[in-house]
Write a protein that holds these residues in place. Structure first.
Motif, PDB file in Angstrom:
ATOM      1  N   GLU A 105       0.811  -1.222   0.000  1.00 25.46           N
ATOM      2  CA  GLU A 105       0.000   0.000   0.000  1.00 25.46           C
ATOM      3  C   GLU A 105       0.848   1.278   0.000  1.00 25.46           C
ATOM      4  OE1 GLU A 105      -2.653  -0.056   3.293  1.00 25.46           O
ATOM      5  OE2 GLU A 105      -3.907  -1.668   2.497  1.00 25.46           O
ATOM      6  N   VAL A 106       2.125   1.169   0.317  1.00 25.99           N
ATOM      7  CA  VAL A 106       2.968   2.363   0.426  1.00 25.99           C
ATOM      8  C   VAL A 106       3.255   2.899  -0.974  1.00 25.99           C
ATOM      9  CG1 VAL A 106       5.102   3.345   1.327  1.00 25.99           C
ATOM     10  CG2 VAL A 106       4.031   1.401   2.490  1.00 25.99           C
ATOM     11  N   GLY A 107       2.989   4.189  -1.191  1.00 27.29           N
ATOM     12  CA  GLY A 107       3.229   4.784  -2.494  1.00 27.29           C
ATOM     13  C   GLY A 107       4.690   4.718  -2.890  1.00 27.29           C
ATOM     14  N   ALA A 108       4.935   4.533  -4.181  1.00 27.04           N
ATOM     15  CA  ALA A 108       6.310   4.423  -4.677  1.00 27.04           C
ATOM     16  C   ALA A 108       7.118   5.671  -4.345  1.00 27.04           C
ATOM     17  CB  ALA A 108       6.292   4.182  -6.188  1.00 27.04           C
ATOM     18  N   ASP A 109       6.465   6.833  -4.385  1.00 22.00           N
ATOM     19  CA  ASP A 109       7.187   8.077  -4.092  1.00 22.00           C
ATOM     20  C   ASP A 109       7.683   8.100  -2.651  1.00 22.00           C
ATOM     21  OD1 ASP A 109       4.523   8.162  -3.204  1.00 22.00           O
ATOM     22  OD2 ASP A 109       4.303  10.313  -3.554  1.00 22.00           O
ATOM     23  N   ARG A 110       6.893   7.564  -1.727  1.00 16.93           N
ATOM     24  CA  ARG A 110       7.278   7.545  -0.318  1.00 16.93           C
ATOM     25  C   ARG A 110       8.456   6.590  -0.101  1.00 16.93           C
ATOM     26  NH1 ARG A 110       1.722   6.909   3.057  1.00 16.93           N
ATOM     27  NH2 ARG A 110       3.004   7.742   4.764  1.00 16.93           N
ATOM     28  N   ILE A 111       8.450   5.471  -0.800  1.00 16.69           N
ATOM     29  CA  ILE A 111       9.564   4.519  -0.700  1.00 16.69           C
ATOM     30  C   ILE A 111      10.846   5.138  -1.248  1.00 16.69           C
ATOM     31  CG2 ILE A 111      10.459   2.322  -1.559  1.00 16.69           C
ATOM     32  CD1 ILE A 111       7.536   1.310  -1.526  1.00 16.69           C
ATOM     33  N   VAL A 112      10.745   5.769  -2.410  1.00 14.77           N
ATOM     34  CA  VAL A 112      11.912   6.373  -3.054  1.00 14.77           C
ATOM     35  C   VAL A 112      12.501   7.468  -2.169  1.00 14.77           C
ATOM     36  CG1 VAL A 112      12.666   7.728  -5.038  1.00 14.77           C
ATOM     37  CG2 VAL A 112      11.154   5.775  -5.389  1.00 14.77           C
ATOM     38  N   THR A 125      14.714  10.201  10.599  1.00 16.03           N
ATOM     39  CA  THR A 125      14.247  11.284   9.729  1.00 16.03           C
ATOM     40  C   THR A 125      12.733  11.284   9.610  1.00 16.03           C
ATOM     41  OG1 THR A 125      16.254  10.995   8.403  1.00 16.03           O
ATOM     42  CG2 THR A 125      14.518  12.355   7.453  1.00 16.03           C
ATOM     43  N   ILE A 126      12.162  12.478   9.600  1.00 20.80           N
ATOM     44  CA  ILE A 126      10.766  12.681   9.185  1.00 20.80           C
ATOM     45  C   ILE A 126      10.826  13.351   7.823  1.00 20.80           C
ATOM     46  CG2 ILE A 126       8.612  13.917   9.647  1.00 20.80           C
ATOM     47  CD1 ILE A 126       9.308  13.678  12.648  1.00 20.80           C
ATOM     48  N   ILE A 127      10.229  12.713   6.830  1.00 23.95           N
ATOM     49  CA  ILE A 127      10.255  13.216   5.459  1.00 23.95           C
ATOM     50  C   ILE A 127       8.884  13.792   5.130  1.00 23.95           C
ATOM     51  CG2 ILE A 127      10.721  12.648   3.040  1.00 23.95           C
ATOM     52  CD1 ILE A 127      11.964   9.964   4.278  1.00 23.95           C
ATOM     53  N   ILE A 128       8.864  15.047   4.707  1.00 28.29           N
ATOM     54  CA  ILE A 128       7.609  15.695   4.309  1.00 28.29           C
ATOM     55  C   ILE A 128       7.686  15.988   2.823  1.00 28.29           C
ATOM     56  CG2 ILE A 128       5.954  17.521   4.816  1.00 28.29           C
ATOM     57  CD1 ILE A 128       7.544  18.130   7.371  1.00 28.29           C
ATOM     58  N   PHE A 136       3.755  12.619   5.224  1.00 27.98           N
ATOM     59  CA  PHE A 136       4.715  12.653   6.325  1.00 27.98           C
ATOM     60  C   PHE A 136       5.159  11.213   6.569  1.00 27.98           C
ATOM     61  CE2 PHE A 136       2.063  16.327   6.779  1.00 27.98           C
ATOM     62  CZ  PHE A 136       2.816  17.322   7.403  1.00 27.98           C
ATOM     63  N   CYS A 137       6.456  10.957   6.517  1.00 26.81           N
ATOM     64  CA  CYS A 137       6.961   9.594   6.665  1.00 26.81           C
ATOM     65  C   CYS A 137       8.009   9.530   7.760  1.00 26.81           C
ATOM     66  CB  CYS A 137       7.574   9.093   5.360  1.00 26.81           C
ATOM     67  SG  CYS A 137       6.405   9.039   3.989  1.00 26.81           S
ATOM     68  N   ALA A 138       7.953   8.475   8.566  1.00 22.84           N
ATOM     69  CA  ALA A 138       8.884   8.279   9.677  1.00 22.84           C
ATOM     70  C   ALA A 138       9.874   7.176   9.326  1.00 22.84           C
ATOM     71  CB  ALA A 138       8.119   7.913  10.953  1.00 22.84           C
ATOM     72  N   GLY A 147       6.032   4.213   8.792  1.00 24.58           N
ATOM     73  CA  GLY A 147       4.719   4.655   8.326  1.00 24.58           C
ATOM     74  C   GLY A 147       4.642   6.167   8.358  1.00 24.58           C
ATOM     75  N   GLY A 148       3.441   6.701   8.463  1.00 23.24           N
ATOM     76  CA  GLY A 148       3.287   8.147   8.478  1.00 23.24           C
ATOM     77  C   GLY A 148       1.842   8.548   8.318  1.00 23.24           C
TER      78      GLY A 148
END
Length: 259
Positions: A105-112, A125-128, A136-138, A147-148
């Protein structure tokens, strides 16, 4: 040369990496109605504009959050560059561990983005990512993607006011000088932008608390996406804006999977 392609809901970002540096990057509109030939013409024109030879492309990697555009794009890439692109998805080597209930379910953009953050910054890191939606990703120091959360993007918020309130106009996303405004346009701009800043600060605060409760150091807050600079200028919550984070992640994943 390596061609990097990141397909978002609003824009497709393309980057060309040669040797140890980027030689070109472009942002074009995502349009599911375009044919593979139309995309091909557009991409070839961009290559010509920078005097780049498409025959020198040695590899291609593609990530997408827009399934209904994939057939046209994949067909275009095979036709124009005579090779099979690497598609970011299940089975791809990333170097991070996804702790989502259902990793698919995790979007490819969030993984990249997580791959780039882990490889480059090597810290909690928290990625926004300020895109069509803001994510928002942890990410832990050891490379666990915890997750996020996902919220409507700035432009979606502005468009919703215009579309659902009869007397409110469509506005540009610009920060007014004051939060107490004396006209409708500035009032909308202030509400959306300053309200969004408050949202970012609160979400990051709560995510830091949860990550530190797990034993992580205070997370580094990293922003990317088209509107990242607009928000980062107005808050001390964001430690760094990295506009090329997604392209960097694609390059790293390509290198991990090129064999």
């Amino acid at each position: 040369m390596i061609l990097l392609v990141d397909v978002g809901n609003t824009n497709i970002v393309l980057g060309v990496y040669k040797g140890q540096k980027y030689v070109a990057s472009w942002r074009i509109s995502t349009d599911a109605k375009k044919t593979s030939d139309e995309y091909g013409i557009q991409v070839m024109q961009l290559f010509a504009q920078y005097n780049l030879n498409p025959h020198e492309v040695e590899g291609i990697i593609l990530s997408s959050v827009v399934p209904n555009i994939m057939y046209s794009l994949e067909h275009m890439l095979r036709k124009c560059f005579k090779m099979e692109p690497i598609i970011v998805g299940p089975g791809i080597k990333t170097g991070i561990n996804i702790k989502y209930d259902n990793p698919r379910e995790v979007g490819a953009d969030r993984i990249v983005n997580a791959v780039a953050a882990h490889e480059i910054y090597k810290k909690s890191t928290i990625i926004i990512d300020f895109g069509t939606a803001t994510t928002f990703c942890a990410l832990t120091k050891s490379g666990n993607y915890l997750g996020g959360n996902i919220v409507p993007g700035l432009k979606i918020s502005a468009d919703a006011l215009f579309e659902r309130a009869a007397k409110l106009p469509r506005i540009e996303l610009e920060k007014p000088n004051s939060i107490i405004c004396k006209n409708t346009v500035n009032s909308m701009q202030a509400g959306i932008i300053y309200g969004y800043i408050g949202q970012v600060e609160y979400i990051v605060k709560k995510m830091k608390q949860e990550m530190m409760a797990l034993g992580e150091d205070e997370p580094f807050v990293l922003a990317t996406g088209g509107l990242g600079n607009l928000i980062a200028k107005e808050t001390k919550t964001i430690d760094k804006v990295d506009p090329d984070l997604t392209l960097e992640g694609l390059k790293i994943i390509y290198q991990k999977n090129k064999e």
